[in-house]
Design an enzyme around this catalytic site. Structure first.
Site, PDB file in Angstrom:
ATOM      1  N   ASP A 137       0.840  -1.196   0.000  1.00 28.28           N
ATOM      2  CA  ASP A 137       0.000   0.000   0.000  1.00 28.28           C
ATOM      3  C   ASP A 137       0.878   1.250   0.000  1.00 28.28           C
ATOM      4  O   ASP A 137       2.087   1.194   0.313  1.00 28.28           O
ATOM      5  CB  ASP A 137      -0.891  -0.049   1.258  1.00 28.28           C
ATOM      6  CG  ASP A 137      -2.176   0.738   1.108  1.00 28.28           C
ATOM      7  OD1 ASP A 137      -2.297   1.517   0.160  1.00 28.28           O
ATOM      8  OD2 ASP A 137      -3.060   0.567   1.982  1.00 28.28           O
ATOM      9  N   ASP A 149     -10.746   2.186  -3.228  1.00 27.48           N
ATOM     10  CA  ASP A 149     -11.273   2.018  -1.877  1.00 27.48           C
ATOM     11  C   ASP A 149     -12.794   2.139  -1.880  1.00 27.48           C
ATOM     12  O   ASP A 149     -13.434   1.881  -0.859  1.00 27.48           O
ATOM     13  CB  ASP A 149     -10.684   3.072  -0.931  1.00 27.48           C
ATOM     14  CG  ASP A 149      -9.326   2.633  -0.397  1.00 27.48           C
ATOM     15  OD1 ASP A 149      -8.959   1.468  -0.605  1.00 27.48           O
ATOM     16  OD2 ASP A 149      -8.633   3.468   0.215  1.00 27.48           O
TER      17      ASP A 149
END
Ligand code: DGJ
Length: 731
Positions: free
Chosen positions: A472, A542
């Site tokens: 990430d 997301d």
């Protein structure tokens, strides 16, 4: 007899003409690149100028092409150089369009005029070396031809062979030219966090449109992909020139129409804050810029990109494997992870048929919120009193692989790593360091930081049975200072950061061949062909709300294959308060690499029964979705129904996904005309919940494509999947 023999000779000749992807005519000084669906040509003018000559449908005869020639000035305001379509123009002389290369010499001289020196053809690769008219400053243009997908990769190496330092101010990978004319359109992907890859389509007029990232990473705002079409292209028809830049840092693609009806696309390193010094003997290589042409519309443009990615770009191990069904508890538990909690979720995930269990953020250091712990990659003993191995063994015993979230480039100020190495963060001495999500960015351009990060990840992958890292990256760059190097080298950070990022990924994969990696940056902030050389998939967004996802996924699919598009089923109401059925959420996510990100502790028995059925169905259709051809039949942007069809390479299997957003006035959803089937074959057609009009269960491919299928989708957010299988498989 004679004419038969001549006919045969002609056939042999034309076969030979097609056999080689790159041919060169020394008489005309022309290169012709041939692919299955397109051709590309360039030539050298008598003055030594390398000019673009052709890019479009397939040609086979190099003699047809006119030799390159220098154009005359139209007026003192319209120099011939602006009409010359130079393949890789330096900034020098009267050239005002976007240059491919711009430099400043140590003595202040900035003029650069590039001329042909030599070339070399090696199979499907071509190098052409250009040199400044005076100095030993070289640019070697590299071409690699992917013949079956009609795509060419272009990039360049700039070499300073002079005895003075130069500074590169713009280093582009390629300039691409469409045939001269008006009326072109540009398609591109824009967005923001949780709303990535939205497809835009707009006319190209005179002037310049800039697609770029100045953010340090690829970015959520624009994706390094473009398509230019002749103005009338549809999904299945029309001329489309398309391409994508393989770079995960500051990139830039300019789409420009000159006053002379010339559309040109130039791409490479972003020129913003760019200054790359080259001492005598040093060189710089630009990112690869892949581009192709098709006369079969946006659909084929995407299919060619998808094949390129699956066959040629992603790592070999990734190519050989379909993506497993994963579970990730981030949306369910956020930082509240514990050994017991994760084990309970793992038990439930395994029952559903999940194959890869991933522990997300929160497992390490003092990471109980996003305020602390980032950088301290040691297992939190309170959360995992028996260490991570106890959970990993549990997961493995359940028949699942284990995956772990990491964010190696980042550090919270409240972390042991930052307390020990505040100098490792990119910064300008004595100036504020901006926090975003309470974190700073380690200066990965530094080799010591690079080696440290490799060491951390290597240790994790060596100590634990980790099959998969979710890598990430949760903020954009700011204050990109590098105080430890000489002032004139500090801007190298933009390039060296990315090269060191790639270096870590390459070393990790080499040392741990079974390790898989997902590229994530707060969702789809690092989706590009550069990082794809080292990773197995992308975290798409997301935003996991299923209806929003339809458009995010539509945009993603323009450039990137379904296999690379990680998609989770999560709980409702999610992000924007909308609630859709669990079946709808599954069907949306099943169009990519399926994952589950819901809180399984809240699922009812019915949810588990449905989830288990859907995951079993996904495993059945997974080869078609992940390796097949995608046909976007109805777009969520323009219809009340979205329909996507995936067809296996042998055309024996297909699956159609249909989504009705909102029925009005009791109308039926549009008829869906299938594509890509074998017209002569007979298929068994079955909707998973009987949402198909008519009673016949078998139809010819011709009927399905010409007459189409009528789905029965009613009300708001109704959905179905239709399985289409060659009927003789069942007999
Ligand atoms: C951003 C990612 O996109 C999410 O999926 C999750 O991993 C969080 N970061 C964790 O901090």
């Amino acid at each position: 007899m004679r004419s038969v023999a001549l006919g045969l000779m002609a056939t042999v000749f034309s076969l030979q003409a097609f056999a080689q992807s790159i041919t060169y005519s020394p008489e005309k000084k022309i290169w012709l690149i041939k692919t299955a669906v397109s051709s590309y040509a360039m030539g050298v003018s008598p003055e030594g100028q390398l000019q673009h000559l052709y890019w479009g449908g397939p040609l086979w005869r190099i003699e047809d092409l006119p030799a390159a020639s220098k154009k005359n000035d139209i007026s003192s305001f319209d120099p011939g150089q602006m009409l010359d379509n130079e393949e890789y123009p330096g900034w020098g002389g009267p050239r005002y369009y976007e240059p491919a290369l711009k430099i400043t010499r140590a003595d202040g001289d900035r003029d650069l005029v590039l001329r042909y020196v030599s070339h070399q053809i090696r199979g499907d690769e071509l190098d052409i070396t250009l040199k400044d008219i005076r100095d030993d400053l070289e640019a070697t243009l590299h071409y690699r031809v992917y013949e079956d997908v009609g795509i060419i990769a272009r990039w360049s190496t700039i070499r300073n062979k002079t005895n003075q330092k130069i500074t590169i101010e713009s280093a582009q990978s390629a300039a691409w030219y469409m045939p001269r004319g008006d009326g072109y359109r540009l398609s591109y992907l824009s967005g923001r966090w949780a709303a990535e890859t939205q497809l835009n389509r707009e006319p190209i007029h005179e002037g310049m449109k800039v697609l770029e990232s100045r953010l340090g990473h690829t970015g959520h705002n624009l994706n390094p992909w473009f398509a230019v079409d002749s103005g009338d292209a549809l999904e299945e028809s029309g001329r489309v020139w398309f391409g994508a830049l393989a770079w995960s840092g500051n990139w830039r693609i300019t789409v420009e129409q000159t006053p002379y009806q010339q559309v040109r696309v130039t791409g490479g390193f972003n020129t913003f804050d760019f200054a790359y010094p080259l001492e005598p003997g040093q060189s710089l290589e630009t990112p690869q810029f892949y581009a192709g042409f098709t006369s079969e519309g946006f659909g084929e443009a995407s299919q060619l990109m998808h094949k390129l990615e699956r066959e040629y770009i992603q790592p070999l191990q990734a190519k050989a494997r379909l993506r497993p069904v994963l579970y990730n508890s981030w949306e369910a538990t956020e930082f509240n992870v514990s050994e017991e909690g994760q084990k309970t979720l793992a038990d439930k995930a395994a029952k559903l048929g999940v194959e890869l269990f991933v522990v997300d953020d929160g497992w390490f250091g003092a990471r109980n919120t996003d305020h602390a712990g980032l950088g301290d990659w040691v297992v939190n003993p309170k959360k995992f009193p028996h260490g991570l191995n106890s959970l990993i063994e549990h997961v493995n015993k359940l028949g699942m692989d284990f995956g772990l979230w990491v964010e190696p480039e980042m550090v919270n100020p409240d972390s042991n790593l930052y307390r020990a190495h505040p100098d490792w963060v990119m910064n300008f001495t004595g100036r504020p360091r901006s926090e975003l999500r309470n974190q700073f960015i380690l200066n990965l351009a530094r080799d010591d930081v690079r080696d440290y990060i490799f060491g951390v990840l290597d240790k994790l992958a060596s100590e634990y049975k980790i099959r998969y890292f979710k890598w990430d990256m949760n903020r954009t760059f700011s204050e990109p200072g590098w105080p430890d190097v000489a002032p004139d080298q500090q801007k190298e950070l933009w390039v060296k950061y990315v090269l060191n990022f790639y270096d870590i990924l390459a070393r990790l994969r080499a040392k741990h061949p079974n390790l898989e990696i997902e590229s994530c940056s707060g969702g789809g902030g690092r989706v590009d062909l550069g990082v794809l050389r080292y990773v197995d998939e992308f975290w798409t967004s997301d935003n996991t709300e299923a209806f929003d996802r339809l458009r995010i996924q539509e945009g993603f699919s323009q450039a990137y294959a379904a296999k690379l598009m990680s998609a989770w089923v999560t709980d409702v109401p999610n992000q924007n308060g909308r609630s859709t059925s669990l079946e709808y959420r599954f069907l949306v996510a099943m169009q990519g690499a399926l994952g589950v990100g819901a809180n399984l502790n809240k699922w009812t028995d019915d949810d588990f029964a449905l989830g288990t059925r859907m995951i079993a169905l996904y495993k059945q259709i997974r080869p078609v979705v992940q390796s097949g051809q995608l046909f976007r039949l109805l777009s969520p942007r323009t219809n009340d129904t979205t329909a996507n069809e995936y067809v296996s390479p042998d055309k024996n299997d297909a699956v159609l996904f249909g989504f009705r957003h909102s029925q009005e006035y009791n109308t039926a959803p549009p008829v869906i005309y299938l594509r890509g089937l074998n017209a002569r074959a007979v298929y068994r057609v079955e909707s998973i919940e009987g949402k198909l009009a008519g009673s016949t269960a078998e139809y010819s491919g011709a009927y399905l494509m010409q007459n189409g299928l009528q789905l029965v989708l009613k009300g708001d957010f109704d959905s179905t999947a239709v399985l289409i299988q060659a009927a003789d498989k069942h007999r």
